[in-house]
Write a protein that holds these residues in place. Structure first.
Motif, PDB file in Angstrom:
ATOM      1  N   VAL A  45      12.166  -6.569  -2.432  1.00  0.00           N
ATOM      2  CA  VAL A  45      12.146  -6.062  -1.067  1.00  0.00           C
ATOM      3  C   VAL A  45      12.569  -7.117  -0.058  1.00  0.00           C
ATOM      4  N   VAL A  61      15.168  -1.646   3.485  1.00  0.00           N
ATOM      5  CA  VAL A  61      14.097  -2.040   4.405  1.00  0.00           C
ATOM      6  C   VAL A  61      14.597  -2.856   5.589  1.00  0.00           C
ATOM      7  N   ARG A  64      13.250  -2.810   9.320  1.00  0.00           N
ATOM      8  CA  ARG A  64      11.870  -2.283   9.357  1.00  0.00           C
ATOM      9  C   ARG A  64      10.850  -3.274   8.819  1.00  0.00           C
ATOM     10  N   PHE A  65      11.248  -4.120   7.890  1.00  0.00           N
ATOM     11  CA  PHE A  65      10.344  -5.093   7.292  1.00  0.00           C
ATOM     12  C   PHE A  65      10.735  -6.492   7.763  1.00  0.00           C
ATOM     13  N   ARG A  80       5.544  -4.532   8.197  1.00  0.00           N
ATOM     14  CA  ARG A  80       6.332  -3.325   7.985  1.00  0.00           C
ATOM     15  C   ARG A  80       6.068  -2.325   9.096  1.00  0.00           C
ATOM     16  N   ASP A  87       8.194   4.551   1.044  1.00  0.00           N
ATOM     17  CA  ASP A  87       7.657   3.189   0.971  1.00  0.00           C
ATOM     18  C   ASP A  87       6.354   3.134   0.188  1.00  0.00           C
TER      19      ASP A  87
END
Length: 127
Positions: A45, A61, A64-65, A80, A87
């Motif tokens: 991730v 991701v 967003r992360f 996150r 997710d």
């Protein structure tokens, strides 16, 4: 061998946010997060190199992360936001050596880049 312990998992509604933490027993050259759900392979991730601030994110991701670290505490974080039902996974902290750093710099970290793994923490996103 480094020991890794995650925390911060739980249940959250779609659109919500959550922060995961991982404490490492000693200095780790490269550290990151991967996730896995039942019947699926593990997905890298996000990852960060201890020196130089290099980061790598999975396309799914990005935006967003956010991965960060507190080097003094040997602690890794994953912020996150805008969580989606996709997710929902078990998130594991992972540690790697200089080979993992090379992967981060090249923008291609994979689960095989790591040498050590934490037990994982479950995150469930409900609609």
């Amino acid at each position: 061998q480094v020991q890794l312990v995650e925390s911060g998992g739980g249940s959250v509604q779609a659109g919500g946010s959550l922060r995961l933490s991982c404490v490492a027993s000693k200095i780790t050259t490269c550290i990151g997060w991967a996730r896995q759900s039942a019947g699926k392979g593990r997905e890298a991730v996000a990852a960060i190199a201890r020196y130089g601030g290099f980061r790598d994110y999975a396309y799914s991701v990005k935006g967003r992360f956010t991965i960060s670290q507190d080097s003094d505490k040997n602690t890794l974080y994953l912020e996150r936001i805008d969580l989606k039902s996709d997710d929902t996974d078990v998130y594991s902290c992972a540690g790697g050596d200089v080979h993992a750093v090379s992967a981060v710099v090249a923008g291609g970290v994979q689960p095989g880049s790591y040498r050590n793994w934490g037990p994982g923490t479950q995150v469930t996103v409900s609609a």
